[in-house]
Design a protein around this motif. Structure first.
Motif, PDB file in Angstrom:
ATOM      1  N   ARG A   1      64.466   7.936  32.898  1.00  0.00           N
ATOM      2  CA  ARG A   1      64.754   8.420  31.554  1.00  0.00           C
ATOM      3  C   ARG A   1      66.261   8.484  31.360  1.00  0.00           C
ATOM      4  N   CYS A   2      66.682   8.167  30.159  1.00  0.00           N
ATOM      5  CA  CYS A   2      68.098   8.254  29.779  1.00  0.00           C
ATOM      6  C   CYS A   2      68.125   8.875  28.389  1.00  0.00           C
ATOM      7  N   ASP A   3      67.980  10.191  28.334  1.00  0.00           N
ATOM      8  CA  ASP A   3      67.825  10.895  27.069  1.00  0.00           C
ATOM      9  C   ASP A   3      69.161  11.235  26.418  1.00  0.00           C
ATOM     10  N   SER A   4      69.123  11.364  25.107  1.00  0.00           N
ATOM     11  CA  SER A   4      70.230  11.935  24.353  1.00  0.00           C
ATOM     12  C   SER A   4      69.707  13.258  23.778  1.00  0.00           C
TER      13      SER A   4
ATOM     14  N   VAL B   1      65.380  -0.681  27.587  1.00  0.00           N
ATOM     15  CA  VAL B   1      64.672   0.402  26.918  1.00  0.00           C
ATOM     16  C   VAL B   1      63.226  -0.032  26.710  1.00  0.00           C
ATOM     17  N   GLU B   2      62.280   0.760  27.219  1.00  0.00           N
ATOM     18  CA  GLU B   2      60.861   0.467  27.013  1.00  0.00           C
ATOM     19  C   GLU B   2      60.353   1.096  25.728  1.00  0.00           C
ATOM     20  N   ARG B   3      60.770   2.334  25.471  1.00  0.00           N
ATOM     21  CA  ARG B   3      60.405   2.996  24.218  1.00  0.00           C
ATOM     22  C   ARG B   3      61.309   4.206  24.010  1.00  0.00           C
ATOM     23  N   VAL B   4      61.337   4.662  22.755  1.00  0.00           N
ATOM     24  CA  VAL B   4      62.156   5.809  22.372  1.00  0.00           C
ATOM     25  C   VAL B   4      61.288   6.757  21.567  1.00  0.00           C
ATOM     26  N   GLU B   5      61.427   8.067  21.836  1.00  0.00           N
ATOM     27  CA  GLU B   5      60.721   9.092  21.072  1.00  0.00           C
ATOM     28  C   GLU B   5      61.741  10.120  20.590  1.00  0.00           C
ATOM     29  N   THR B   6      61.505  10.645  19.393  1.00  0.00           N
ATOM     30  CA  THR B   6      62.369  11.695  18.858  1.00  0.00           C
ATOM     31  C   THR B   6      62.057  13.014  19.559  1.00  0.00           C
TER      32      THR B   6
ATOM     33  N   GLU C   1      66.745  19.557  19.266  1.00  0.00           N
ATOM     34  CA  GLU C   1      67.697  18.828  20.092  1.00  0.00           C
ATOM     35  C   GLU C   1      68.082  19.680  21.296  1.00  0.00           C
ATOM     36  N   VAL C   2      68.285  19.015  22.434  1.00  0.00           N
ATOM     37  CA  VAL C   2      68.642  19.717  23.665  1.00  0.00           C
ATOM     38  C   VAL C   2      69.942  19.113  24.193  1.00  0.00           C
ATOM     39  N   TYR C   3      70.924  19.976  24.447  1.00  0.00           N
ATOM     40  CA  TYR C   3      72.227  19.552  24.959  1.00  0.00           C
ATOM     41  C   TYR C   3      72.370  20.062  26.386  1.00  0.00           C
TER      42      TYR C   3
ATOM     43  N   ILE D   1      70.187  28.757  38.700  1.00  0.00           N
ATOM     44  CA  ILE D   1      70.460  27.331  38.582  1.00  0.00           C
ATOM     45  C   ILE D   1      69.230  26.633  38.023  1.00  0.00           C
ATOM     46  N   ILE D   2      69.429  25.897  36.941  1.00  0.00           N
ATOM     47  CA  ILE D   2      68.382  25.042  36.398  1.00  0.00           C
ATOM     48  C   ILE D   2      68.717  23.632  36.860  1.00  0.00           C
ATOM     49  N   LYS D   3      67.800  23.031  37.585  1.00  0.00           N
ATOM     50  CA  LYS D   3      68.006  21.660  38.073  1.00  0.00           C
ATOM     51  C   LYS D   3      67.410  20.683  37.081  1.00  0.00           C
ATOM     52  N   ARG D   4      68.052  19.527  36.938  1.00  0.00           N
ATOM     53  CA  ARG D   4      67.546  18.454  36.089  1.00  0.00           C
ATOM     54  C   ARG D   4      67.541  17.172  36.900  1.00  0.00           C
ATOM     55  N   CYS D   5      66.373  16.534  36.997  1.00  0.00           N
ATOM     56  CA  CYS D   5      66.274  15.287  37.749  1.00  0.00           C
ATOM     57  C   CYS D   5      66.982  14.177  36.977  1.00  0.00           C
ATOM     58  N   SER D   6      67.852  13.451  37.655  1.00  0.00           N
ATOM     59  CA  SER D   6      68.604  12.362  37.040  1.00  0.00           C
ATOM     60  C   SER D   6      67.730  11.160  36.707  1.00  0.00           C
ATOM     61  N   ILE D   7      66.531  11.099  37.261  1.00  0.00           N
ATOM     62  CA  ILE D   7      65.654   9.948  37.036  1.00  0.00           C
ATOM     63  C   ILE D   7      64.613  10.256  35.961  1.00  0.00           C
ATOM     64  N   CYS D   8      63.820  11.312  36.145  1.00  0.00           N
ATOM     65  CA  CYS D   8      62.730  11.618  35.196  1.00  0.00           C
ATOM     66  C   CYS D   8      63.121  12.648  34.145  1.00  0.00           C
ATOM     67  N   THR D   9      64.244  13.301  34.293  1.00  0.00           N
ATOM     68  CA  THR D   9      64.820  14.338  33.421  1.00  0.00           C
ATOM     69  C   THR D   9      64.027  15.644  33.397  1.00  0.00           C
TER      70      THR D   9
END
Length: 189
Positions: free
Chosen positions: A74-77, A101-106, A110-112, A123-131
């Motif tokens: 995943r590569c989210d904005s 890009v396989e698909r995009v969802e809204t 919004e999360v920053y 500490i909140i961890k975020r996976c760099s691959i699956c988010t």
């Protein structure tokens, strides 16, 4: 849309192609335009040590075996979930990374994300691959995590520490019938 970059055996970015510059502009990253990135180290752009180690191992494996590595990530904005596919192949004495890009969802709200200091209490961890996020209670998608009452405002600002979850690390590092790559993953859940 494909984002393509090639690194040499020392992980110095040699070339950029595809929609790299379009992607950088669309994500408010003018400092990441190809003219600013070519000639720099890939490690400049990979923040956490577990993701960096994963990519180091992939580069070594691709250079040593000439076998491609392919995985979804995943590569989210803040407002979009991007489901991507990464194909990594040997090209000459370097390695070619081709993300599509396989698909995009809204996403709403919004999360920053910002990087959190390891020294802070929670500490909140975020996976760099699956988010997925892990606040110590297990890995969860952002939506379900938010619905548990962690936040209730319109726009959300989360401070996170990036890592690679065990499931993603296992799936990328293991090829059926082949030796598994480095297994030093963050398995703490």
């Amino acid at each position: 849309m494909n984002v393509i970059y090639k690194v040499d055996s020392d992980a110095v970015i040699q070339d950029i192609g595809g929609s790299w510059d379009f992607f950088a502009k669309e994500n408010e990253g003018p400092h990441l335009l190809s003219s600013n990135v070519v000639g720099t180290s890939l490690w400049t752009y990979i923040i956490d040590s577990s993701t960096r180690k994963l990519y180091q191992d992939i580069i070594v494996r691709v250079l040593d075996t000439a076998e491609p590595v392919n995985f979804r990530y995943r590569c989210d904005s803040p407002g979009m979930k991007r489901f991507m596919n990464m194909n990594i192949t040997k090209e000459g004495t370097g390695v070619l990374f081709n993300s599509s890009v396989e698909r995009v969802e809204t996403r709403s709200p919004e999360v920053y994300f910002s990087i959190k200091s390891k020294s802070l209490a929670k500490i909140i961890k975020r996976c760099s691959i699956c988010t997925k996020l892990n606040d110590g209670t297990g890995w969860k998608e952002i939506g379900p995590w938010l619905s548990e009452g962690n936040f209730d405002n319109d726009d959300i600002n989360l401070s996170v520490m990036y890592c690679v979850c065990e499931k993603c690390s296992r799936s990328i590092r293991t090829i059926p019938g082949r030796q598994t790559l480095y297994t030093g993953v963050d398995s703490r859940r």
